[in-house]
Design a protein around this motif. Structure first.
Motif, short mmCIF file in Angstrom:
data_model
loop_
_atom_site.label_atom_id
_atom_site.label_comp_id
_atom_site.label_asym_id
_atom_site.label_seq_id
_atom_site.Cartn_x
_atom_site.Cartn_y
_atom_site.Cartn_z
N VAL A 104 0.86 -1.18 0.00
CA VAL A 104 0.00 0.00 0.00
C VAL A 104 0.90 1.23 0.00
N SER A 105 0.55 2.21 -0.82
CA SER A 105 1.33 3.44 -0.90
C SER A 105 0.44 4.66 -0.83
N SER A 106 0.96 5.71 -0.24
CA SER A 106 0.29 7.00 -0.35
C SER A 106 0.18 7.39 -1.82
N SER A 107 -0.94 7.96 -2.19
CA SER A 107 -1.10 8.43 -3.58
C SER A 107 -0.41 9.76 -3.80
N PHE A 108 -0.04 10.43 -2.71
CA PHE A 108 0.65 11.73 -2.82
C PHE A 108 2.14 11.47 -2.78
N LEU A 109 2.72 11.26 -3.97
CA LEU A 109 4.07 10.78 -4.10
C LEU A 109 4.89 11.61 -5.06
N PHE A 110 6.21 11.59 -4.84
CA PHE A 110 7.16 12.06 -5.84
C PHE A 110 6.88 11.33 -7.15
N GLY A 111 6.86 12.06 -8.27
CA GLY A 111 6.44 11.51 -9.54
C GLY A 111 7.20 10.27 -9.96
N ASN A 112 8.52 10.25 -9.78
CA ASN A 112 9.31 9.08 -10.18
C ASN A 112 9.01 7.87 -9.30
N THR A 113 8.71 8.11 -8.03
CA THR A 113 8.35 7.00 -7.14
C THR A 113 7.04 6.37 -7.61
N ALA A 139 -5.78 1.19 6.09
CA ALA A 139 -6.34 -0.05 6.66
C ALA A 139 -7.28 -0.73 5.68
N GLU A 140 -8.08 0.05 4.98
CA GLU A 140 -9.05 -0.50 4.04
C GLU A 140 -8.38 -1.18 2.84
N ALA A 141 -7.13 -0.81 2.55
CA ALA A 141 -6.45 -1.36 1.37
C ALA A 141 -5.63 -2.61 1.69
N VAL A 142 -5.50 -2.96 2.97
CA VAL A 142 -4.68 -4.11 3.34
C VAL A 142 -5.35 -5.41 2.91
N ARG A 143 -4.54 -6.32 2.33
CA ARG A 143 -4.99 -7.64 1.89
C ARG A 143 -4.16 -8.72 2.60
N PRO A 144 -4.56 -9.96 2.46
CA PRO A 144 -3.74 -11.04 3.05
C PRO A 144 -2.32 -11.07 2.50
N LEU A 176 2.89 -5.49 9.18
CA LEU A 176 3.45 -4.98 7.92
C LEU A 176 4.70 -4.14 8.17
N ILE A 177 5.59 -4.14 7.19
CA ILE A 177 6.77 -3.27 7.26
C ILE A 177 6.31 -1.84 6.97
N TYR A 178 6.66 -0.93 7.86
CA TYR A 178 6.25 0.47 7.72
C TYR A 178 7.44 1.27 7.19
N VAL A 179 7.32 1.73 5.94
CA VAL A 179 8.41 2.45 5.27
C VAL A 179 8.03 3.93 5.15
#
Length: 412
Positions: A104-113, A139-144, A176-179
């Motif tokens: 899962v990633s934030s949608s507000f990202l550096f363009g290249n990321t 939380a809503e986006a987490v899958r198995p 989950l690993i929190y980056v």
């Protein structure tokens, strides 16, 4: 003597180990290969049972000194450096995730990321982008099959501030690993370990290097994650201190195979730049606040995005978490003002794409770093066609204010 101050610790981190010939800085080591009198020692270095250097793609004494410096800033367990920030992020995903995994990633990202994550999705590692300013979306986006969550502290260019503490709770709940990409805040303004981050990313090119003259990236393991519970650690790296299994796999599998190696000369430049990080960032943040206060009151400015303004949606969060609200901001011009004519009227501010430089830099966002996304994706991210991103430098603020005054007068 214990050194507790941020800048003092950076300045003297080299001196905790002996430096060749009494040098005040770790010298630049250009060699890519290292010889041993005893072949058993050489084998031990490769197997991790003997301390030493194997090959320059993974380890170098000058780079090691920088890694120690960055690790000190982030209060980490261990740090690995890379040729660029993108190299760090790409290597991290390459080393830790496998086909069929999801993150899962934030949608507000550096363009290249954003582009990189979509490339991984095309190769079988799926990603879901969410509005991470509210952890419930994470939380809503987490899958198995979800393995990690990736967020930036302050998003570039619209300056959204992620729900850093709420996201940590989601990650803990699901293992989950929190980056956390801490590039925009730097370790001086914020240390993600305080919000229970597991891995901390930096583009060292930006504020830590600080002078627009070198590329670099880093990953710091804060020591919080239980790598024994992570099923993607290869048997080869399940030895020794379990707290270091993850960062060891990133270095020995990721950096070795991906090859995003930081050059020793570049590491030396970054380390020297880092010494003045706190001094530079303090001035940059002060200048950013003054400029945003000015623009927020200007009749020809449609909107200003900066966490230091009280009407910013995450103003209270930024005030709680960060020493200052950062050195980047963006703003929109009123209808009828040509964005290119306005920018061309700036004389002190430089039209450029970098961030974190000692000089103030401006870029037309929709026409450059977000151009490839197309108008529909830009609109979904709130990127207006008149949006200008500013990376504030350390100039005398009155000169910057006068420069903006002149640009408005010339184009309105």
């Amino acid at each position: 003597m214990a050194m507790v101050g941020f800048t003092t610790r950076i300045l003297h981190s080299d001196r905790e180990d002996a430096i060749e010939h009494g040098s005040l800085h770790k010298p630049v080591h250009g060699s890519v290969a290292y010889g041993y009198e005893d072949a058993r020692d050489l084998a031990g270095v490769f197997q991790g049972t003997h301390k030493g250097y194997s090959y320059g793609r993974q380890v170098n004494p000058t780079v090691s000194a920088l890694e120690k410096q960055v690790n000190e800033m982030e209060r980490g367990l261990d740090t690995v450096c890379f040729s660029t920030g993108m190299g760090a992020i790409g290597t991290m995903l390459f080393a830790l995730l496998r086909r069929g995994d999801h993150f899962v990633s934030s949608s507000f990202l550096f363009g290249n990321t954003n582009s990189l994550f979509n490339s991984f999705a095309a190769h079988g590692v799926d990603v879901t982008f969410v509005d991470a300013t509210d952890a419930k979306h994470v939380a809503e986006a987490v899958r198995p099959e979800t393995r990690l969550v990736f967020v930036e502290t302050i998003a570039n260019p619209r300056t959204q501030v992620a729900d850093l503490e709420g996201t940590a709770e989601v990650c803990e709940q699901h293992g989950l690993i929190y980056v956390v990409d801490n590039t925009m805040t730097t370790p001086y303004l914020y240390q993600p370990i305080d919000s229970k981050a597991d891995l901390v990313i930096h583009s060292l090119t930006k504020y830590i290097g600080g002078h627009g003259n070198v590329l670099g990236g880093s990953i710091t393991d804060t020591g919080r994650y239980d790598w024994q519970s992570f099923t993607n650690i290869y048997d080869t790296y399940q030895k020794g201190d379990a707290a270091k299994w993850g960062i060891t796999q990133i270095r020995k599998k990721g950096l070795r195979d991906f090859g995003a190696t930081l050059d020793a000369e570049a590491a030396n430049r970054i380390a020297l730049g880092a010494e003045t990080l706190a001094l530079r960032v303090t001035k940059q943040c002060e200048n950013a606040q003054r400029l945003c206060d000015y623009l927020d009151a200007h009749p020809d400015c449609k909107a200003v995005y900066y966490p230091g303004l009280r009407d910013h949606p995450e103003y209270d969060r930024a005030k709680q978490l960060f020493r200052y609200p950062g050195g980047i901001f963006s703003f929109e011009l009123n209808e009828g003002i040509d964005i290119f004519e306005f920018m061309n009227s700036l004389r002190v501010v430089i039209k450029s794409s970098n961030l974190g430089d000692t000089r103030t830099l401006a870029i037309p966002v929709a026409h450059t770093i977000y151009y490839e996304m197309g108008p529909e994706r830009r609109a979904s991210m709130g990127i207006d066609e008149s949006l200008i991103r500013i990376s504030t430098g350390i100039e005398d603020v009155d000169d910057l204010l006068a420069d903006f005054d002149n640009a408005f007068e010339a184009t309105t």
